[in-house]
Design an enzyme around this catalytic site. Structure first.
Site, PDB file in Angstrom:
ATOM      1  N   GLY A   5      57.430 -37.212-115.886  1.00  0.00           N
ATOM      2  CA  GLY A   5      56.534 -36.928-117.002  1.00  0.00           C
ATOM      3  C   GLY A   5      56.220 -35.455-117.031  1.00  0.00           C
ATOM      4  CB  VAL A  47      53.223 -29.659-115.781  1.00  0.00           C
ATOM      5  CG1 VAL A  47      52.450 -28.970-114.666  1.00  0.00           C
ATOM      6  CG2 VAL A  47      54.651 -29.153-115.837  1.00  0.00           C
ATOM      7  CG  ASP A  80      51.531 -36.072-117.529  1.00  0.00           C
ATOM      8  OD1 ASP A  80      50.537 -35.530-118.042  1.00  0.00           O
ATOM      9  OD2 ASP A  80      52.597 -36.261-118.138  1.00  0.00           O
ATOM     10  CG  ASP A 102      39.651 -41.265-113.913  1.00  0.00           C
ATOM     11  OD1 ASP A 102      40.863 -41.373-114.188  1.00  0.00           O
ATOM     12  OD2 ASP A 102      39.175 -40.328-113.238  1.00  0.00           O
ATOM     13  CB  SER A 155      93.583  -2.571-117.631  1.00  0.00           C
ATOM     14  OG  SER A 155      94.326  -1.883-118.609  1.00  0.00           O
ATOM     15  CB  SER A 164     103.512  -4.100-116.924  1.00  0.00           C
ATOM     16  OG  SER A 164     102.547  -5.003-117.441  1.00  0.00           O
ATOM     17  CB  SER A 176      94.951 -13.340-113.862  1.00  0.00           C
ATOM     18  OG  SER A 176      95.638 -12.563-112.919  1.00  0.00           O
TER      19      SER A 176
END
Length: 641
Positions: free
Chosen positions: A40, A42, A44, A177, A480, A485, A552
């Site tokens: 329920g 906070v 409660d 109560d 990069s 490559s 990657s």
């Protein structure tokens, strides 16, 4: 008349005590177990209610009671009153703030039943803790402060309880109560909750007016303060509600195999926890996913063989036939087996601080089955405050969404509504091993049943033998400008001179065609690598040596590709170049654009790069020329056959 000799009173007392103990132990052993949660908003009164249950059921030792009374005075409780919440709120931060943060489990019992109760936190940021507590519960006690009525967090927790499959809901209107035990207040709250419950599909719930602090309607009912209430007390309701194990026992037999029990050559059994149904010696069973059938020879336990085993029991089953069965398989009723599929629609509760990465491979654990799986873009996420379905590209902490999940191999499953064990799963991050999500399988996708692998006569081994080489993927990764490559191109030229059959997949080249629809967001990058991995795998099936040159940046995706391939076929090559060196080269001018803010999500600038932790090969382009690096790589991958 002769005097009658009375039995020795000491002997009689000991006998009666022994008889009472045996009777008590037998009764206690056969009590049913109810698992329930309190949840329920906070403040409660969830922790106070559990403390009251422990206190009233005499589950507190004298030293604990003394400490509780002392602590109650420290936190401001006046007179002889006890702050029962302190029995449950164990963390220092919880006591200091007067709130529940973690899930606290407590055990108690009555004459009729044993109980395990989980006190779940009410704060929204601890929703994931609440989901953890609710995942094994038979019943939920949803508390409402009588002064405040139904709040947002009341709705949130009710929705989560319904989502997780808790059928027994108790609406406990607490702190009566403080509203003078007003029936009108109680009736109004029940009416509000009933309207909301109908919206989200909760068909039935039981409403009780209580005071956890004063003890009204907790263990006895009706309280003198609520003579207008004619229902049971909370504990009476908990003692008599039907538990999940009773319902589960009426369903078809299912037992995920956790362990193959082979203590010697004369015994081979399959151990696990029965999730649903019952089993007897002689019953016909089926092993999934293989589909092999046999009959139960015996049901073995530590205390001897059984004539019957039911849901909730852990047993070892032996079969009449020697058939293949291992951990992750499922034993089931031969004539009524569950489904097998690899694609599903699922409801997912995201539990991690880091967002869902769509397309990233996670470990999916379902019962005793563990597979690699990816989550597709969510169809929607649910606003649990309004029940609206909102568009979503990902899921963040505490989000609840619906998405398709693709596994790398078939899973034996049932919908979560039918079977929590074979329908509920968790997702685990492959790098951190953190549990990132909990999920519920709704149904399998029809296409997963209609697509089958078509066998061919020319195998991948035949393709490799024709080319006189072992297929493999040389996966170049680095920033990069690191020289991936260039070096990959040099390696391919050297392999060509050796009459090897190769193909180079370059990051820029594939974005002109295969991946031209993808951008550079994290999600698109994951999908970019997934597609390249699938293409590379097909090329190895053709017997080729595949070279790939991609940044990657994420370890998880490189690991995903590794898992697509056979052992030792994935060779990770880390082109190790410091960022400042790569940026100085900047042949394409990309770093300059990224620094100026004209190029978003650029690796090394505003998007991370995760260097390999244990690459097969590392080359340093500061210390090596591209040709030297290529020579070194070729020397490391020899022999090629």
């Amino acid at each position: 008349m002769a005097d009658t000799v009375s039995p020795d009173p000491v002997y009689r007392t000991e006998a009666l005590i022994a008889e009472d103990i045996d009777s008590y132990l037998d009764t206690h052993q056969h009590k049913t177990m109810l698992r329930f949660i309190t949840c329920g908003s906070v403040d409660d009164g969830k922790s106070t209610l559990i403390g009251r249950l422990l206190y009233d059921s005499k589950m507190i030792f004298e030293d604990q009671l003394d400490a509780l009374q002392s602590d109650s005075k420290k936190v401001g409780t006046q007179g002889q009153e006890i702050d029962f919440a302190l029995l449950v709120d164990g963390l220092a931060a919880e006591r200091e703030q007067g709130i529940t943060i973690d899930v606290a489990y407590r055990f108690f019992n009555t004459e009729k039943r044993k109980f395990i109760v989980a006190d779940c936190p009410g704060h929204e940021q601890y929703t994931r803790n609440m989901v953890t507590g609710a995942s094994t519960a038979d019943l939920a006690v949803i508390l409402v402060d009588a002064r405040k009525g139904v709040l947002v967090q009341t709705r949130r927790h009710s929705y989560l309880c319904h989502l997780i499959g808790i059928k027994n809901i108790v609406l406990a209107v607490n702190k009566m109560d403080l509203v003078e035990y007003s029936q009108d207040t109680f009736d109004s709250i029940v009416a509000d909750y009933a309207a909301f419950a109908q919206e989200i599909g909760i068909e039935n719930f039981t409403a009780l007016p209580i005071s956890g602090f004063k003890g009204d309607n907790i263990t006895t009912a009706p309280s003198e303060n609520t003579l207008w209430y004619e229902g049971p007390s909370l504990i009476e309701h908990l003692e008599n509600v039907e538990v999940l194990s009773t319902v589960a026992a009426q369903k078809p037999f299912r037992m995920p195999v956790q362990w193959v029990n082979r203590p010697n050559l004369d015994f081979r059994g399959f151990s696990g926890l029965i999730s649903t149904g019952s089993i007897h010696p002689g019953d016909a069973v089926r092993v999934l996913p293989s589909g092999k059938t046999s009959a139960v020879k015996s049901i073995v336990t530590y205390n001897g063989d059984l004539d019957e085993a039911v849901a909730g029991q852990s047993v070892t089953v032996t079969l009449e036939d020697e058939i293949d069965c291992s951990r992750g398989d499922v034993l089931c009723t031969a004539g009524d087996p569950p489904e097998t599929a690899d694609q599903f629609e699922s409801t997912i509760v995201w539990l991690n601080d880091e967002d869902l990465h769509v397309g990233r491979a996670y470990w999916l654990k379902l019962g005793t089955q563990t597979v690699s799986a990816t989550v597709q873009p969510p169809k929607y996420r649910v606003d649990v405050n309004t029940m609206d379905r909102l568009a979503a590209k990902s899921l963040t902490l505490n989000d609840i969404g619906v998405a398709e999940v693709f596994a790398d191999k078939p899973l034996v499953f049932e919908s979560y509504d039918e079977n929590r064990t074979l329908g509920g799963f968790i997702l685990i991050d492959k790098i951190t091993n953190a549990t990132v999500a909990a999920g519920m399988l709704n149904f399998s996708l029809r296409r997963s049943q209609n697509v089958h692998w078509q066998p061919t006569d020319i195998t991948r081994q035949h393709h490799a033998d024709m080319k006189n080489q072992t297929p493999r993927v040389l996966w170049f990764t680095g920033l990069s400008g690191s020289g991936k490559s260039t070096i990959a191109n040099e390696v391919e030229k050297k392999l060509a001179l050796m009459n090897r059959h190769t193909f180079l997949l370059d990051g820029d080249n594939v974005r002109h065609g295969l991946n031209k629809d993808l951008g550079f967001t994290e999600t698109d990058r994951i999908e970019n690598i997934r597609r390249i991995g699938e293409v590379a795998r097909l090329m190895t099936d053709a017997g080729l040596i595949v070279l790939t040159a991609f940044i990657s940046p994420f370890r998880a995706e490189r690991q995903m590709v590794r898992e697509m391939l056979a052992d030792h076929e994935f060779i990770e090559i880390f082109v190790d170049t410091p960022l400042e060196v790569a940026e100085k080269r900047d042949v394409k001018g990309l770093y300059k654009k990224a620094r100026e803010g004209k190029l978003k999500n650029f690796t090394g600038i505003d998007s991370p790069y995760e260097p390999p932790q244990e690459p097969e090969i590392t080359v340093n382009t500061v210390a090596m020329t591209p040709e030297e690096a290529a020579d070194y790589i070729v020397s490391q991958i020899l022999p090629l056959k």
